[in-house]
Write a protein that holds these residues in place. Structure first.
Motif, PDB file in Angstrom:
ATOM      1  N   ARG A  43       0.778  -1.204   0.053  1.00 45.11           N
ATOM      2  CA  ARG A  43      -0.031  -0.110   0.042  1.00 45.11           C
ATOM      3  C   ARG A  43       0.968   1.233   0.024  1.00 45.11           C
ATOM      4  O   ARG A  43       1.078   2.090   0.928  1.00 45.11           O
ATOM      5  CB  ARG A  43      -1.033   0.134   1.221  1.00 45.11           C
ATOM      6  CG  ARG A  43      -1.907  -1.231   1.306  1.00 45.11           C
ATOM      7  CD  ARG A  43      -3.176  -1.050   0.649  1.00 45.11           C
ATOM      8  NE  ARG A  43      -3.877   0.574   0.689  1.00 45.11           N
ATOM      9  CZ  ARG A  43      -4.819   0.676   1.603  1.00 45.11           C
ATOM     10  NH1 ARG A  43      -5.353  -0.239   2.502  1.00 45.11           N
ATOM     11  NH2 ARG A  43      -5.332   1.720   1.481  1.00 45.11           N
ATOM     12  N   THR A  44       1.522   1.653  -1.159  1.00 42.92           N
ATOM     13  CA  THR A  44       2.395   2.732  -1.304  1.00 42.92           C
ATOM     14  C   THR A  44       1.835   3.866  -1.209  1.00 42.92           C
ATOM     15  O   THR A  44       2.280   4.903  -0.759  1.00 42.92           O
ATOM     16  CB  THR A  44       3.339   2.587  -2.557  1.00 42.92           C
ATOM     17  OG1 THR A  44       2.466   2.564  -3.452  1.00 42.92           O
ATOM     18  CG2 THR A  44       4.022   1.291  -2.493  1.00 42.92           C
ATOM     19  N   GLU A  45       0.714   4.324  -1.397  1.00 38.72           N
ATOM     20  CA  GLU A  45      -0.146   5.367  -1.234  1.00 38.72           C
ATOM     21  C   GLU A  45      -0.199   5.725   0.215  1.00 38.72           C
ATOM     22  O   GLU A  45      -0.420   6.697   0.662  1.00 38.72           O
ATOM     23  CB  GLU A  45      -1.538   5.288  -1.824  1.00 38.72           C
ATOM     24  CG  GLU A  45      -2.514   4.234  -0.907  1.00 38.72           C
ATOM     25  CD  GLU A  45      -2.504   2.923  -1.365  1.00 38.72           C
ATOM     26  OE1 GLU A  45      -3.261   2.160  -0.942  1.00 38.72           O
ATOM     27  OE2 GLU A  45      -1.445   2.487  -1.890  1.00 38.72           O
ATOM     28  N   LEU A  46       0.158   4.708   1.289  1.00 40.89           N
ATOM     29  CA  LEU A  46       0.025   5.055   2.605  1.00 40.89           C
ATOM     30  C   LEU A  46       1.570   5.009   3.224  1.00 40.89           C
ATOM     31  O   LEU A  46       1.808   5.215   4.325  1.00 40.89           O
ATOM     32  CB  LEU A  46      -0.643   4.196   3.462  1.00 40.89           C
ATOM     33  CG  LEU A  46      -2.358   3.902   3.008  1.00 40.89           C
ATOM     34  CD1 LEU A  46      -2.744   2.703   3.762  1.00 40.89           C
ATOM     35  CD2 LEU A  46      -2.973   5.264   3.207  1.00 40.89           C
ATOM     36  N   TRP A  53       6.720   1.315   8.972  1.00 41.04           N
ATOM     37  CA  TRP A  53       5.679   0.368   8.855  1.00 41.04           C
ATOM     38  C   TRP A  53       5.173   0.544   7.333  1.00 41.04           C
ATOM     39  O   TRP A  53       5.131   1.778   6.855  1.00 41.04           O
ATOM     40  CB  TRP A  53       4.485   0.482   9.610  1.00 41.04           C
ATOM     41  CG  TRP A  53       5.147   0.165  11.134  1.00 41.04           C
ATOM     42  CD1 TRP A  53       5.238   1.279  12.222  1.00 41.04           C
ATOM     43  CD2 TRP A  53       4.948  -0.966  11.898  1.00 41.04           C
ATOM     44  NE1 TRP A  53       5.665   0.625  13.253  1.00 41.04           N
ATOM     45  CE2 TRP A  53       5.640  -0.812  13.044  1.00 41.04           C
ATOM     46  CE3 TRP A  53       4.771  -2.537  11.556  1.00 41.04           C
ATOM     47  CZ2 TRP A  53       5.771  -1.669  14.146  1.00 41.04           C
ATOM     48  CZ3 TRP A  53       5.281  -3.347  12.369  1.00 41.04           C
ATOM     49  CH2 TRP A  53       5.436  -3.084  13.689  1.00 41.04           C
ATOM     50  N   MET A  54       4.660  -0.626   6.806  1.00 44.93           N
ATOM     51  CA  MET A  54       4.014  -0.265   5.569  1.00 44.93           C
ATOM     52  C   MET A  54       2.812  -1.493   5.537  1.00 44.93           C
ATOM     53  O   MET A  54       3.109  -2.565   5.954  1.00 44.93           O
ATOM     54  CB  MET A  54       4.833  -0.891   4.257  1.00 44.93           C
ATOM     55  CG  MET A  54       4.284  -0.732   2.960  1.00 44.93           C
ATOM     56  SD  MET A  54       5.293  -0.537   1.505  1.00 44.93           S
ATOM     57  CE  MET A  54       6.172   1.279   1.836  1.00 44.93           C
ATOM     58  N   TRP A  55       1.617  -1.339   4.962  1.00 42.48           N
ATOM     59  CA  TRP A  55       0.536  -1.987   4.816  1.00 42.48           C
ATOM     60  C   TRP A  55       0.758  -2.983   3.507  1.00 42.48           C
ATOM     61  O   TRP A  55       1.341  -2.694   2.447  1.00 42.48           O
ATOM     62  CB  TRP A  55      -0.659  -1.256   4.786  1.00 42.48           C
ATOM     63  CG  TRP A  55      -1.109  -0.652   5.723  1.00 42.48           C
ATOM     64  CD1 TRP A  55      -0.908   0.738   6.111  1.00 42.48           C
ATOM     65  CD2 TRP A  55      -1.712  -1.034   6.977  1.00 42.48           C
ATOM     66  NE1 TRP A  55      -1.474   0.706   7.569  1.00 42.48           N
ATOM     67  CE2 TRP A  55      -2.074  -0.301   7.833  1.00 42.48           C
ATOM     68  CE3 TRP A  55      -2.370  -2.317   7.195  1.00 42.48           C
ATOM     69  CZ2 TRP A  55      -2.635  -0.557   9.166  1.00 42.48           C
ATOM     70  CZ3 TRP A  55      -3.222  -2.676   8.314  1.00 42.48           C
ATOM     71  CH2 TRP A  55      -3.317  -1.874   9.353  1.00 42.48           C
ATOM     72  N   LYS A  80       6.682  -4.238   9.397  1.00 43.14           N
ATOM     73  CA  LYS A  80       7.958  -3.485   9.444  1.00 43.14           C
ATOM     74  C   LYS A  80       8.674  -3.311   8.294  1.00 43.14           C
ATOM     75  O   LYS A  80       8.813  -4.286   7.564  1.00 43.14           O
ATOM     76  CB  LYS A  80       8.926  -4.161  10.581  1.00 43.14           C
ATOM     77  CG  LYS A  80       8.421  -3.782  11.994  1.00 43.14           C
ATOM     78  CD  LYS A  80       9.454  -4.423  12.854  1.00 43.14           C
ATOM     79  CE  LYS A  80       9.069  -4.273  14.362  1.00 43.14           C
ATOM     80  NZ  LYS A  80      10.212  -4.839  15.401  1.00 43.14           N
ATOM     81  N   VAL A  81       9.248  -2.179   7.814  1.00 40.08           N
ATOM     82  CA  VAL A  81       9.800  -2.020   6.764  1.00 40.08           C
ATOM     83  C   VAL A  81      11.120  -2.919   6.707  1.00 40.08           C
ATOM     84  O   VAL A  81      11.535  -3.290   5.803  1.00 40.08           O
ATOM     85  CB  VAL A  81      10.260  -0.346   6.624  1.00 40.08           C
ATOM     86  CG1 VAL A  81      11.193  -0.355   5.350  1.00 40.08           C
ATOM     87  CG2 VAL A  81       8.870   0.507   6.285  1.00 40.08           C
TER      88      VAL A  81
END
Length: 97
Positions: A43-46, A53-55, A80-81
């Motif tokens: 979810r790069t838009e977030l 963190w990344m979704w 976690k990234v």
């Protein structure tokens, strides 16, 4: 749409086997457990929300439609990234061999 930085670029179809401390929240998941997810997309838009963190959207490995994309992703979890970087670097090593 924002392109993820190379350090967190995990290809669709990648199986992530996450330890309990690699993720913090997931829809219909039991906290503090190991989780496996076949990545559909990040979810790069977030990505602007957090540097740590990344979704991730994806399917359970046992989901019959995980490779065909016949339904919406059945999993969404915050990863976690640093965990994504581990998987991305593994992919990079495999591709360069």
């Amino acid at each position: 749409m924002t392109t993820p930085p190379p350090a967190t670029a995990v290809e669709p179809g990648t199986l992530l086997r996450l330890e309990s401390d690699d993720w913090s929240y997931g829809r219909d998941l039991t906290a503090a457990t190991k989780v496996a997810v076949v990545v559909t997309r990040l979810r790069t838009e977030l990505a602007h929300v957090s540097d740590d963190w990344m979704w991730v959207l994806g399917h359970r490995p046992e989901c019959a439609n995980s490779r065909t994309g016949e339904h919406q992703p059945c999993m969404e979890l915050r990863v976690k990234v640093t965990a994504l970087r581990r998987f991305a670097s593994t992919q990079d090593r495999r591709q360069s061999q």
